[in-house]
Design a protein around this motif. Structure first.
Motif, PDB file in Angstrom:
ATOM      1  N   ARG A  70       0.828  -1.200   0.000  1.00 42.67           N
ATOM      2  CA  ARG A  70       0.000   0.000   0.000  1.00 42.67           C
ATOM      3  C   ARG A  70       0.870   1.261   0.000  1.00 42.67           C
ATOM      4  N   THR A  71       1.910   1.259   0.834  1.00 44.21           N
ATOM      5  CA  THR A  71       2.759   2.442   0.925  1.00 44.21           C
ATOM      6  C   THR A  71       3.543   2.662  -0.365  1.00 44.21           C
ATOM      7  N   SER A  72       4.074   1.592  -0.955  1.00 40.75           N
ATOM      8  CA  SER A  72       4.831   1.755  -2.198  1.00 40.75           C
ATOM      9  C   SER A  72       3.924   2.235  -3.323  1.00 40.75           C
ATOM     10  N   ALA A  73       2.678   1.750  -3.336  1.00 41.22           N
ATOM     11  CA  ALA A  73       1.745   2.201  -4.365  1.00 41.22           C
ATOM     12  C   ALA A  73       1.462   3.691  -4.236  1.00 41.22           C
ATOM     13  N   ARG A  74       1.383   4.169  -3.007  1.00 37.15           N
ATOM     14  CA  ARG A  74       1.100   5.585  -2.785  1.00 37.15           C
ATOM     15  C   ARG A  74       2.320   6.454  -3.080  1.00 37.15           C
ATOM     16  N   LEU A  75       3.518   5.921  -2.812  1.00 42.54           N
ATOM     17  CA  LEU A  75       4.725   6.715  -3.003  1.00 42.54           C
ATOM     18  C   LEU A  75       5.188   6.752  -4.451  1.00 42.54           C
ATOM     19  N   PHE A  76       4.969   5.644  -5.182  1.00 42.90           N
ATOM     20  CA  PHE A  76       5.568   5.516  -6.497  1.00 42.90           C
ATOM     21  C   PHE A  76       4.562   5.433  -7.637  1.00 42.90           C
ATOM     22  N   ALA A  77       3.324   5.753  -7.358  1.00 41.51           N
ATOM     23  CA  ALA A  77       2.317   5.792  -8.422  1.00 41.51           C
ATOM     24  C   ALA A  77       2.684   6.891  -9.416  1.00 41.51           C
ATOM     25  N   PRO A  78       2.253   6.748 -10.683  1.00 40.78           N
ATOM     26  CA  PRO A  78       2.548   7.788 -11.675  1.00 40.78           C
ATOM     27  C   PRO A  78       2.125   9.183 -11.204  1.00 40.78           C
ATOM     28  N   ASN A  79       1.004   9.236 -10.522  1.00 42.20           N
ATOM     29  CA  ASN A  79       0.555  10.496  -9.921  1.00 42.20           C
ATOM     30  C   ASN A  79       0.363  10.258  -8.427  1.00 42.20           C
ATOM     31  N   PRO A  80       1.459  10.336  -7.652  1.00 40.69           N
ATOM     32  CA  PRO A  80       1.379   9.984  -6.225  1.00 40.69           C
ATOM     33  C   PRO A  80       0.312  10.790  -5.503  1.00 40.69           C
TER      34      PRO A  80
END
Length: 259
Positions: free
Chosen positions: A153-163
């Motif tokens: 969950r944290t990596s998805a939030r930090l490294f999403a194309p539009n965090p």
């Protein structure tokens, strides 16, 4: 003949999620007896009195004792008291935590969060486990964690194309790391004792709490935090067995987070 109450001990019960959960359990139709604990017995007693004043008839459902999860002698004294008074536990809710540690030193921030959020919780679980095993039904061991401790969950939030930009106090690494470590403690508790104890990690969500600090801005999460009673209701569903299909996992009110 009335059924004996289910005895539930909550650490850090004088504020935030712990206090809300106490109120939910004390006022539920279920027959719970909640042992409220915290570092300051004065604060725990004040919180207990507030619940009793607002909810007549709850006094018989509540007790208060001192328990500092970072103090071994305090934990052992609490175990001895519960053993002598009730002889068992039906549920342990490891809720006590620290969050926004204000120090410029990363070592201090990490040590403070890990000592309370991980070592303290693990020690409490270890010391109270014999009392859980005396329960007449399969008991619950619940670690109040956070979605902040989920790597996926944290990596998805930090490294999403539009965090996603979400509010957070400065220097959140120590808190996130401590909750990730707590999830591992819960996972091993489930692996080692899952045949005897129902183990959960539970994320309360972004709710009003003193974890971020005691100013109104921080407590309310800049006005965005939800009602901690929602977390209390989630914990009630766990204790009612409604989330047993998710045992051994990191649950939240709407589902499960990947580790």
């Amino acid at each position: 003949m009335s059924q004996s109450p289910r005895v539930v001990l909550i650490t850090g019960a004088n504020s935030g999620v712990g206090l809300a959960t106490t109120q939910v359990l004390a006022t539920a139709a279920d027959n719970f007896h909640v042992i409220m604990t915290g570092r300051s017995l004065e604060k725990v007693l004040a919180a207990k009195n507030d619940i009793e004043s607002s909810n007549p008839g709850t006094a018989s459902h509540l007790s208060a004792i001192q328990l500092d999860v970072t103090d071994s002698s305090s934990v052992e004294a609490a175990v001895e008291y519960v053993s002598q008074r009730w002889g068992h536990l039906d549920a342990l809710i490891n809720n006590a935590a620290v969050g926004n540690v204000q120090s410029p030193d990363i070592r201090v921030r990490l040590q403070t969060c890990l000592e309370t959020n991980v070592t303290g919780a693990a020690a409490v679980a270890d010391k109270f486990r014999p009392l859980l095993l005396r329960s007449s039904s399969k008991p619950y061991s619940i670690f109040v964690s956070s979605g902040a401790g989920s790597f996926s969950r944290t990596s998805a939030r930090l490294f999403a194309p539009n965090p996603m930009n979400f509010p957070s106090p400065p220097n959140p690494t120590a808190y996130h790391a401590s909750k990730a470590a707590l999830n591992m403690v819960a996972l091993f508790e489930h692996a080692d004792h899952g045949n005897e104890i129902k183990v959960f990690a539970m994320s309360p969500g972004f709710v009003e709490s003193n974890l971020r600090g005691t100013t109104e801005e921080l407590r309310s999460g800049w006005g965005l935090a939800g009602d901690p009673m929602t977390a209390g209701e989630t914990l009630l569903t766990i204790l009612r067995g409604e989330r047993d299909a998710d045992v051994g996992r990191l649950v939240h009110k709407d589902g499960v987070y990947d580790w």
